[in-house]
Design a protein around this motif. Structure first.
Motif, PDB file in Angstrom:
ATOM      1  N   GLY A   1       0.778  -1.244   0.000  1.00 60.91           N
ATOM      2  CA  GLY A   1       0.000   0.000   0.000  1.00 60.91           C
ATOM      3  C   GLY A   1       0.804   1.285   0.000  1.00 60.91           C
ATOM      4  O   GLY A   1       0.235   2.367  -0.013  1.00 60.91           O
ATOM      5  N   THR A   2       2.132   1.181   0.027  1.00 55.92           N
ATOM      6  CA  THR A   2       2.966   2.398  -0.032  1.00 55.92           C
ATOM      7  C   THR A   2       3.241   2.760  -1.490  1.00 55.92           C
ATOM      8  O   THR A   2       3.695   1.908  -2.257  1.00 55.92           O
ATOM      9  N   THR A   3       2.956   4.015  -1.852  1.00 57.91           N
ATOM     10  CA  THR A   3       3.412   4.540  -3.149  1.00 57.91           C
ATOM     11  C   THR A   3       4.222   5.796  -2.883  1.00 57.91           C
ATOM     12  O   THR A   3       3.771   6.683  -2.144  1.00 57.91           O
ATOM     13  N   PHE A   4       5.418   5.854  -3.444  1.00 56.01           N
ATOM     14  CA  PHE A   4       6.250   7.056  -3.324  1.00 56.01           C
ATOM     15  C   PHE A   4       5.941   7.979  -4.503  1.00 56.01           C
ATOM     16  O   PHE A   4       6.098   7.595  -5.663  1.00 56.01           O
ATOM     17  N   HIS A   5       5.509   9.199  -4.182  1.00 49.68           N
ATOM     18  CA  HIS A   5       5.255  10.225  -5.189  1.00 49.68           C
ATOM     19  C   HIS A   5       6.335  11.288  -5.046  1.00 49.68           C
ATOM     20  O   HIS A   5       6.605  11.749  -3.925  1.00 49.68           O
ATOM     21  N   PHE A   6       6.920  11.722  -6.139  1.00 52.20           N
ATOM     22  CA  PHE A   6       8.003  12.700  -6.082  1.00 52.20           C
ATOM     23  C   PHE A   6       7.442  14.059  -6.468  1.00 52.20           C
ATOM     24  O   PHE A   6       6.897  14.228  -7.560  1.00 52.20           O
ATOM     25  N   VAL A   7       7.558  15.003  -5.538  1.00 52.94           N
ATOM     26  CA  VAL A   7       6.909  16.303  -5.685  1.00 52.94           C
ATOM     27  C   VAL A   7       7.970  17.368  -5.925  1.00 52.94           C
ATOM     28  O   VAL A   7       8.843  17.587  -5.078  1.00 52.94           O
ATOM     29  N   THR A   8       7.875  18.037  -7.069  1.00 54.22           N
ATOM     30  CA  THR A   8       8.862  19.077  -7.398  1.00 54.22           C
ATOM     31  C   THR A   8       8.280  20.485  -7.228  1.00 54.22           C
ATOM     32  O   THR A   8       8.961  21.468  -7.496  1.00 54.22           O
ATOM     33  N   GLY A   9       7.047  20.555  -6.766  1.00 57.83           N
ATOM     34  CA  GLY A   9       6.374  21.855  -6.669  1.00 57.83           C
ATOM     35  C   GLY A   9       6.540  22.554  -5.323  1.00 57.83           C
ATOM     36  O   GLY A   9       5.925  23.597  -5.092  1.00 57.83           O
ATOM     37  N   GLY A  10       7.341  21.987  -4.423  1.00 57.09           N
ATOM     38  CA  GLY A  10       7.591  22.658  -3.154  1.00 57.09           C
ATOM     39  C   GLY A  10       6.695  22.187  -2.019  1.00 57.09           C
ATOM     40  O   GLY A  10       5.848  21.306  -2.191  1.00 57.09           O
ATOM     41  N   ILE A  11       6.891  22.795  -0.850  1.00 58.66           N
ATOM     42  CA  ILE A  11       6.248  22.289   0.374  1.00 58.66           C
ATOM     43  C   ILE A  11       4.731  22.463   0.359  1.00 58.66           C
ATOM     44  O   ILE A  11       4.014  21.627   0.899  1.00 58.66           O
ATOM     45  N   HIS A  12       4.240  23.534  -0.248  1.00 51.90           N
ATOM     46  CA  HIS A  12       2.781  23.738  -0.265  1.00 51.90           C
ATOM     47  C   HIS A  12       2.112  22.687  -1.147  1.00 51.90           C
ATOM     48  O   HIS A  12       1.068  22.129  -0.785  1.00 51.90           O
ATOM     49  N   ALA A  13       2.720  22.423  -2.299  1.00 57.65           N
ATOM     50  CA  ALA A  13       2.150  21.410  -3.197  1.00 57.65           C
ATOM     51  C   ALA A  13       2.163  20.039  -2.525  1.00 57.65           C
ATOM     52  O   ALA A  13       1.178  19.290  -2.599  1.00 57.65           O
ATOM     53  N   ALA A  14       3.256  19.713  -1.861  1.00 54.79           N
ATOM     54  CA  ALA A  14       3.334  18.405  -1.190  1.00 54.79           C
ATOM     55  C   ALA A  14       2.273  18.294  -0.101  1.00 54.79           C
ATOM     56  O   ALA A  14       1.627  17.252   0.056  1.00 54.79           O
ATOM     57  N   ARG A  15       2.091  19.374   0.651  1.00 50.91           N
ATOM     58  CA  ARG A  15       1.085  19.356   1.710  1.00 50.91           C
ATOM     59  C   ARG A  15      -0.314  19.156   1.132  1.00 50.91           C
ATOM     60  O   ARG A  15      -1.095  18.344   1.634  1.00 50.91           O
ATOM     61  N   GLU A  16      -0.630  19.896   0.081  1.00 51.60           N
ATOM     62  CA  GLU A  16      -1.967  19.767  -0.518  1.00 51.60           C
ATOM     63  C   GLU A  16      -2.199  18.359  -1.048  1.00 51.60           C
ATOM     64  O   GLU A  16      -3.262  17.762  -0.825  1.00 51.60           O
ATOM     65  N   GLN A  17      -1.207  17.811  -1.722  1.00 51.80           N
ATOM     66  CA  GLN A  17      -1.367  16.462  -2.272  1.00 51.80           C
ATOM     67  C   GLN A  17      -1.503  15.427  -1.152  1.00 51.80           C
ATOM     68  O   GLN A  17      -2.296  14.492  -1.247  1.00 51.80           O
ATOM     69  N   ALA A  18      -0.731  15.613  -0.095  1.00 46.43           N
ATOM     70  CA  ALA A  18      -0.773  14.646   1.006  1.00 46.43           C
ATOM     71  C   ALA A  18      -2.103  14.723   1.751  1.00 46.43           C
ATOM     72  O   ALA A  18      -2.698  13.691   2.093  1.00 46.43           O
ATOM     73  N   ILE A  19      -2.590  15.924   1.991  1.00 50.60           N
ATOM     74  CA  ILE A  19      -3.881  16.061   2.679  1.00 50.60           C
ATOM     75  C   ILE A  19      -4.985  15.428   1.838  1.00 50.60           C
ATOM     76  O   ILE A  19      -5.844  14.704   2.352  1.00 50.60           O
ATOM     77  N   ASP A  20      -4.932  15.656   0.559  1.00 56.88           N
ATOM     78  CA  ASP A  20      -5.921  15.069  -0.344  1.00 56.88           C
ATOM     79  C   ASP A  20      -5.858  13.543  -0.285  1.00 56.88           C
ATOM     80  O   ASP A  20      -6.874  12.853  -0.188  1.00 56.88           O
ATOM     81  N   ALA A  21      -4.637  13.014  -0.328  1.00 51.12           N
ATOM     82  CA  ALA A  21      -4.466  11.553  -0.338  1.00 51.12           C
ATOM     83  C   ALA A  21      -4.824  10.922   0.995  1.00 51.12           C
ATOM     84  O   ALA A  21      -5.211   9.751   1.052  1.00 51.12           O
ATOM     85  N   ALA A  22      -4.693  11.674   2.077  1.00 52.61           N
ATOM     86  CA  ALA A  22      -4.916  11.107   3.412  1.00 52.61           C
ATOM     87  C   ALA A  22      -6.395  10.887   3.711  1.00 52.61           C
ATOM     88  O   ALA A  22      -6.737  10.202   4.685  1.00 52.61           O
TER      89      ALA A  22
END
Ligand SMILES: NC(=O)c1ccc[n+]([C@@H]2O[C@H](COP(=O)([O-])OP(=O)(O)OC[C@H]3O[C@@H](n4cnc5c(N)ncnc54)[C@H](OP(=O)(O)O)[C@@H]3O)[C@@H](O)[C@H]2O)c1
Length: 218
Positions: A124-145
């Protein structure tokens, strides 16, 4: 509302979250492996890493258990993901320190300046590589969570950036009574946002003091 939680991050008494010279041989930098010694004998750690259901209980185990509770995604920096640096071209076989079945079991967002396709692992672990910075990573992670909290795993530079931006809702630090002398120091150059944190809890064993701070306005 989903929280961004540092849960926990280990620092030495002199404030380092990793020793110097991170490498394949020393993932936490030279001497840095001592930062995690408190958690290794706990029942929660041993169970999580398939080492059996025995192990120590008590304050350290309580912290280790709570670390993974209600977490639906993780954010980490590229240096925590591995010792390889620069373009992924020569290191596209590197899939993290944790083997084929990493102990996350949810989406993990790796901050990097170098694009890379997602890697789907077992369990169930997928590594996603985020190049858009900390805000983009936070938004994507909150969405995925999906309504659960997001864990900010580390390393030092990544946590520091989120603290500087005032985006960490809960900061749990496990302060280990060792002196590293050099390496990556966490609590420096944090800016004004750090004034917002207040003590929520403190517990300790002979191996570590666990301090939880929360944003007073968060
Ligand atoms: N003490 C603990 O509890 C604990 C927990 C976890 C990890 N650690 C340790 O912490 C160390 C790693 O910490 P660190 O401070 O060296 O590095 P880090 O925060 O893990 O990663 C830093 C790297 O991530 C990428 N990155 C960070 N912010 C970015 C941004 N805004 N946009 C794009 N890319 C970004 C950059 O990589 P590129 O530019 O190269 O792509 C940067 O060099 C390791 O030794 C690890 O084992 C300790």
């Amino acid at each position: 509302m989903a929280k961004l939680r540092v849960a926990p991050f280990c620092i030495s008494l002199d404030g380092y979250g990793a020793g110097p010279d991170q490498s394949m041989e020393n993932p936490l930098g030279v001497g840095g492996e001592r930062l995690h010694e408190w958690v290794l004998p706990t029942r929660a750690f041993r169970s999580k890493h398939g080492m059996g259901d025995d192990g120590e209980t008590g304050p350290d185990n309580d912290v280790a258990e709570r670390s993974d509770a209600n977490i639906g995604a993780t954010i980490m920096g590229r240096n925590m993901f591995g010792p390889v640096r620069g373009s992924w071209e020569d290191s596209d076989t590197w899939t993290g320190w944790w083997g084929d079945n990493p102990p996350f079991h949810h989406p993990v967002f790796v901050l990097t300046h170098h694009e890379r396709a997602p890697i789907e692992m077992d369990g169930g672990t997928t590594f996603h590589f985020v190049t858009g910075g900390i805000h983009a990573a936070r938004e994507q992670a909150i969405d995925a969570a999906g309504g659960l909290d997001v864990k900010l795993g580390g390393g030092v530079s990544t946590i520091r950036q989120y603290l500087q931006a005032g985006l960490v809702d809960e900061l749990q630090l496990s302060i280990v009574p060792i002196l590293l002398g050099s390496g990556e120091r966490l609590l420096t150059d944090l800016g004004d946002q750090i004034q917002h944190y207040r003590r929520a809890d403190i517990t300790s064993s002979s191996a570590a003091a666990h301090v939880t701070l929360v944003r007073a306005d968060g």
